[in-house]
Scaffold this motif. Sequence first.
Motif, mmCIF file in Angstrom:
data_model
loop_
_atom_site.group_PDB
_atom_site.id
_atom_site.type_symbol
_atom_site.label_atom_id
_atom_site.label_comp_id
_atom_site.label_asym_id
_atom_site.label_seq_id
_atom_site.Cartn_x
_atom_site.Cartn_y
_atom_site.Cartn_z
ATOM 1 N N GLY A 92 1.094 -1.252 0.288
ATOM 2 C CA GLY A 92 0.297 -0.053 0.269
ATOM 3 C C GLY A 92 1.223 1.148 0.256
ATOM 4 N N THR A 93 0.525 2.095 -0.556
ATOM 5 C CA THR A 93 1.234 3.223 -0.569
ATOM 6 C C THR A 93 0.493 5.122 0.547
ATOM 7 N N GLY A 94 -0.391 4.391 1.079
ATOM 8 C CA GLY A 94 -1.074 5.565 2.622
ATOM 9 C C GLY A 94 -0.195 5.456 3.796
ATOM 10 N N GLY A 95 -0.780 5.931 4.400
ATOM 11 C CA GLY A 95 -0.204 6.098 5.812
ATOM 12 C C GLY A 95 1.040 6.309 6.205
ATOM 13 N N ALA B 155 4.033 5.090 4.094
ATOM 14 C CA ALA B 155 3.735 5.562 2.734
ATOM 15 C C ALA B 155 5.475 5.690 1.754
ATOM 16 N N ALA B 156 5.916 5.720 2.183
ATOM 17 C CA ALA B 156 7.472 6.470 2.289
ATOM 18 C C ALA B 156 8.075 5.600 1.307
ATOM 19 N N TYR B 157 7.901 4.497 1.481
ATOM 20 C CA TYR B 157 8.229 3.062 1.042
ATOM 21 C C TYR B 157 6.998 1.830 0.870
ATOM 22 N N GLY B 158 6.475 2.710 0.029
ATOM 23 C CA GLY B 158 4.821 1.547 0.026
ATOM 24 C C GLY B 158 4.867 1.219 -1.261
ATOM 25 N N LYS B 159 4.149 0.116 -1.663
ATOM 26 C CA LYS B 159 4.049 -0.904 -2.979
ATOM 27 C C LYS B 159 3.064 -0.872 -3.250
ATOM 28 N N THR B 160 2.681 -0.583 -5.121
ATOM 29 C CA THR B 160 1.376 -1.030 -5.331
ATOM 30 C C THR B 160 0.368 -2.154 -5.362
ATOM 31 N N GLU B 161 -0.764 -2.338 -5.644
ATOM 32 C CA GLU B 161 -0.859 -3.509 -5.319
ATOM 33 C C GLU B 161 -0.294 -4.613 -6.505
ATOM 34 N N ASP B 162 -0.230 -3.610 -7.572
ATOM 35 C CA ASP B 162 0.106 -4.722 -8.523
ATOM 36 C C ASP B 162 1.638 -5.388 -8.050
ATOM 37 N N GLU C 129 -4.458 0.161 3.975
ATOM 38 C CA GLU C 129 -4.319 -0.434 2.768
ATOM 39 C C GLU C 129 -3.583 -1.879 2.825
ATOM 40 N N SER C 130 -2.379 -2.634 3.866
ATOM 41 C CA SER C 130 -2.385 -4.015 3.797
ATOM 42 C C SER C 130 -2.928 -4.623 3.655
ATOM 43 N N GLU C 131 -4.010 -4.435 4.291
ATOM 44 C CA GLU C 131 -4.764 -5.825 4.579
ATOM 45 C C GLU C 131 -6.186 -5.407 3.132
ATOM 46 N N THR C 132 -6.713 -4.297 2.713
ATOM 47 C CA THR C 132 -7.192 -4.480 1.709
ATOM 48 C C THR C 132 -6.711 -5.255 0.472
ATOM 49 N N ILE C 133 -5.209 -4.838 0.371
ATOM 50 C CA ILE C 133 -4.470 -5.135 -0.980
ATOM 51 C C ILE C 133 -4.496 -7.081 -0.649
ATOM 52 N N LEU C 134 -3.775 -7.478 1.277
ATOM 53 C CA LEU C 134 -3.899 -8.680 1.392
ATOM 54 C C LEU C 134 -5.401 -9.517 0.963
#
Length: 367
Positions: free
Chosen positions: A30-33, A36-43, A70-75
């Motif tokens: 995820g890229t929020g919260g 976010a600085a080192y977050g990954k997109t869903e792909d 977002e981590s939970e949502t993507i998972l």
Amino acid sequence: MKVMALDHYYLLGRSGLRVSRLALGTMNFGTGGFHAAYGKTEDEARSIFRRYVDAGGNFIDTADFYTAGESETILGRLIEEAGIRDRMVLTTKFTNSVDPGDPNAGGNGRKAMIRAVEASLRRLRTDYVDLFLLHTWDRITPVEEVLRTFDDLTTAGKIRYAGLSDVPAWYAARAQTLADAHGLAPMVNLQLPYSLVERTIETEHVPAGQTLGLGITAWSPLGSGFLTGKYRNTDQGVAGAGRLTGDGAPVRTWTDQHWELLKTVETVADKLGVTMAQVALNWVATQPCIASAIVGASSPEQLDSSLGALEFELPAELRSALDEASAVPPESVYRMFTPEYQGWLVNPGAKVTDKPAGYRPPVVNWN
């Protein structure tokens, strides 16, 4: 030959739950919260997730706080997409507030716990969580309230197992003792920071976990990346590209012992023909007190490198060198509990390793 593998599973604490020796940490999905600085997109997350699952891994770690949910949502989407919910041991955590304006949106109280698990279930697209952890001790909520809520959530089928993360050893001991005494759902997991640069949990948490059946999972087994060897010591402080030098870097002091330890890790890595990170991960994953080490990844290739830590054995002499270089001398009253101290003061002149004839130590294997 692989000494260990992701599809070799181990019991978590005093339970029948089988988990991989390396867990996949998804704090960067995820890229929020805050993250976010080192977050990954869903792909990007999908490729990391699939690589872990394809290698036989079954232990996933997240939290409601990671990347603002977002981590939970993507998972949830990735697990549903792969059709492997029952195969996964899905872990999430609660404590941190998800709504700063609401005093009951965080902490360890019953209202916050129930709200957190319900929200996590929605984001994860599931009707149960395999392992639900108290993320951080809030210093306020009575432990009895936490235990009763864990027990009710287990009875309701919303969680399968309960556990704790980042709590004092006395708190974990009290929680497990009360759960045992009152027939409540026991704690099976204690998640804590542990690495060659962070061994302080060995003082009390490790003995508590081994005695009370709490399987310890280690977060930050690479010491926030310090043990990869990509940082160097300069007159201006730590230098190198990564989390230890950017905005929001962990506040800690790197001592001369830490920098000398890196030399030992590098020497061991060179002798074995592996990376420094693989040495550090192997050391943690093969410690008798550790059920699983949590590894994150920024790419499938980085995850592959981490999985390579399972493919070799640390010879006894090299493990001893790492143990010695990373040792944390006991402080204060804890000095009294060392064999050296007790041999000198409690039983002077005696061979403290002598055992009565026929003595057999108790067999305890909680992993």
